[in-house]
Design a protein around this motif. Structure first.
Motif, PDB file in Angstrom:
ATOM      1  N   VAL A   1       0.832  -1.202   0.000  1.00  0.00           N
ATOM      2  CA  VAL A   1       0.000   0.000   0.000  1.00  0.00           C
ATOM      3  C   VAL A   1       0.868   1.254   0.000  1.00  0.00           C
ATOM      4  O   VAL A   1       0.638   2.194  -0.770  1.00  0.00           O
ATOM      5  CB  VAL A   1      -0.955   0.009   1.216  1.00  0.00           C
TER       6      VAL A   1
ATOM      7  N   LYS B   1       1.295   0.210  -4.825  1.00  0.00           N
ATOM      8  CA  LYS B   1       1.015  -0.949  -5.667  1.00  0.00           C
ATOM      9  C   LYS B   1      -0.337  -1.593  -5.390  1.00  0.00           C
ATOM     10  O   LYS B   1      -0.725  -2.542  -6.063  1.00  0.00           O
ATOM     11  CB  LYS B   1       2.124  -1.994  -5.482  1.00  0.00           C
ATOM     12  N   HIS B   2      -1.038  -1.122  -4.386  1.00  0.00           N
ATOM     13  CA  HIS B   2      -2.312  -1.730  -4.004  1.00  0.00           C
ATOM     14  C   HIS B   2      -3.459  -0.842  -4.491  1.00  0.00           C
ATOM     15  O   HIS B   2      -3.322   0.383  -4.617  1.00  0.00           O
ATOM     16  CB  HIS B   2      -2.373  -1.880  -2.480  1.00  0.00           C
ATOM     17  N   TYR B   3      -4.622  -1.472  -4.772  1.00  0.00           N
ATOM     18  CA  TYR B   3      -5.755  -0.682  -5.273  1.00  0.00           C
ATOM     19  C   TYR B   3      -6.219   0.374  -4.281  1.00  0.00           C
ATOM     20  O   TYR B   3      -6.847   1.369  -4.657  1.00  0.00           O
ATOM     21  CB  TYR B   3      -6.917  -1.594  -5.660  1.00  0.00           C
ATOM     22  N   SER B   4      -5.890   0.175  -2.982  1.00  0.00           N
ATOM     23  CA  SER B   4      -6.321   1.139  -1.964  1.00  0.00           C
ATOM     24  C   SER B   4      -5.261   2.190  -1.644  1.00  0.00           C
ATOM     25  O   SER B   4      -5.472   3.024  -0.762  1.00  0.00           O
ATOM     26  CB  SER B   4      -6.695   0.402  -0.673  1.00  0.00           C
ATOM     27  N   SER B   5      -4.130   2.154  -2.341  1.00  0.00           N
ATOM     28  CA  SER B   5      -3.000   3.037  -1.997  1.00  0.00           C
ATOM     29  C   SER B   5      -3.387   4.516  -1.972  1.00  0.00           C
ATOM     30  O   SER B   5      -3.129   5.229  -1.000  1.00  0.00           O
ATOM     31  CB  SER B   5      -1.849   2.821  -2.977  1.00  0.00           C
ATOM     32  N   LYS B   6      -4.021   4.989  -3.035  1.00  0.00           N
ATOM     33  CA  LYS B   6      -4.346   6.411  -3.115  1.00  0.00           C
ATOM     34  C   LYS B   6      -5.447   6.804  -2.142  1.00  0.00           C
ATOM     35  O   LYS B   6      -5.514   7.953  -1.699  1.00  0.00           O
ATOM     36  CB  LYS B   6      -4.733   6.774  -4.548  1.00  0.00           C
ATOM     37  N   ASN B   7      -6.290   5.842  -1.805  1.00  0.00           N
ATOM     38  CA  ASN B   7      -7.328   6.119  -0.825  1.00  0.00           C
ATOM     39  C   ASN B   7      -6.740   6.229   0.582  1.00  0.00           C
ATOM     40  O   ASN B   7      -7.134   7.100   1.367  1.00  0.00           O
ATOM     41  CB  ASN B   7      -8.385   5.009  -0.862  1.00  0.00           C
TER      42      ASN B   7
ATOM     43  N   SER C   1       0.485 -13.324 -10.014  1.00  0.00           N
ATOM     44  CA  SER C   1      -0.920 -12.904 -10.007  1.00  0.00           C
ATOM     45  C   SER C   1      -1.755 -13.597 -11.075  1.00  0.00           C
ATOM     46  O   SER C   1      -2.977 -13.474 -11.084  1.00  0.00           O
ATOM     47  CB  SER C   1      -1.003 -11.386 -10.210  1.00  0.00           C
TER      48      SER C   1
END
Length: 320
Positions: free
Chosen positions: A44, A48-54, A247
């Protein structure tokens, strides 16, 4: 206060001064006692994680999304869901979503064991509904969560447990944790396929918990393909949890048509099921039935800890 601070994605956190958090009316200020350094946190913070920017909409920011803290009245709690720019890798944190830690459990144990335990307990209990006496394969059993999955499968009454991995020393260790057989992934595809088929035996596997995915999963699922015509002999409930080996896995139609393979993620798990799982984990901890290799590291050494890659089967717990 001191904290582990990043100034952009992909930067190693630094031990720096940061403004103390101020709790709002529905929050409390806690002194952080223990935080687990997991790959999730690195992913994060690395962007690299989908929630990083959140999770990190602004910089500078303190890393970490959950931990164990002590309230003003001296009680240990588990807290999560931090509000940017504050995180849990700090001397202080504000907590809104928190749960009490049972008396007699150390902060380090409370931080390290439950997350890994729930990673496999919840799928075992609620997704695949493991029955006593069934055969379980843990793909990637030598890591922290894999070792925990071996122990939990045993506690839930699995009849036979097979673990896979690449580290010879760790493969020997998981047998002491409850694995009945191990499969070394460091062999040719042909030999690995033979090993999966041999350990599955005539009855095959009932449940697979997979922390690896990627190419090892392809070989494993290929081993399910029947050698003769006919309908599937049984259900193979396969849960993909991690992707340490990649992945992407190439799934052929023949792996699904007559093998009995049922492939899923952890599935929808209710808050009530999570709560029940947590209570079970606390009971096992108090009964000394769950074991983990834990190394404590001071928050001041966060830069060195963040870059370490010698943690096969070991969990780092950061102590402010």
């Amino acid at each position: 206060m001191k904290a582990a601070v990043i100034n952009n994605f992909g930067i190693t956190p630094r031990y720096e001064d940061f403004v103390d958090p101020v709790p709002s009316n529905d929050e409390i200020l806690v002194h952080v006692k223990a935080v687990v350094l997991e790959n999730f946190e690195k992913g994060v913070a690395g962007g690299k994680h989908y929630s990083s920017k959140n999770m990190y909409p602004q910089f500078p920011a303190v890393v970490g999304h959950r931990g164990i803290g002590m309230t003003p009245d001296g009680k240990l709690i588990g807290f999560s869901i931090m509000w940017s720019p504050y995180g849990s890798f700090a001397e202080k944190a504000v907590a809104k979503n928190f749960t009490p830690i049972p008396d007699g459990i150390d902060a380090e144990i409370a931080a390290a064991i439950p997350p890994s335990a729930l990673t496999s307990l919840l799928p075992f209990k609620n997704t695949v509904k493991l029955n006593k006496g069934e055969t379980v394969l843990i793909n990637g059993a030598t890591g922290v969560s894999g070792r925990m999955a071996i122990q939990i499968a045993k506690l839930l009454g699995a009849g036979r447990i097979i673990g896979t991995g690449r580290n010879e020393t760790s493969l020997k260790l998981i047998k002491s944790l409850g694995a009945d057989a191990v499969i070394d992934l460091k062999q040719s595809d042909e030999n690995l396929l033979d090993a999966f088929e041999k350990e599955g035996g005539e009855k095959g596997y009932d449940v697979v918990i997979d922390f690896l995915w990627g190419h090892p999963a392809e070989i494993l699922m290929q081993s399910f393909v029947p050698k003769s015509m006919g309908v599937a002999r049984k259900r193979i409930r396969y849960v993909s949890i991690g992707e340490k080996a990649g992945s992407v896995a190439n799934i052929k139609g023949e792996m699904l048509r007559t093998s009995g393979l049922e492939l899923s993620g952890a599935g929808k798990i209710s808050p009530e099921e999570i709560s029940a799982g947590m209570m079970q984990v606390w009971d096992w901890i108090k009964e000394n039935k769950l074991h983990m290799d834990i190394e404590k590291v001071r928050l001041a050494d966060i830069e060195k800890a963040w870059l370490r890659n010698d943690l096969e089967g070991k969990r780092l717990v950061i102590i402010p």
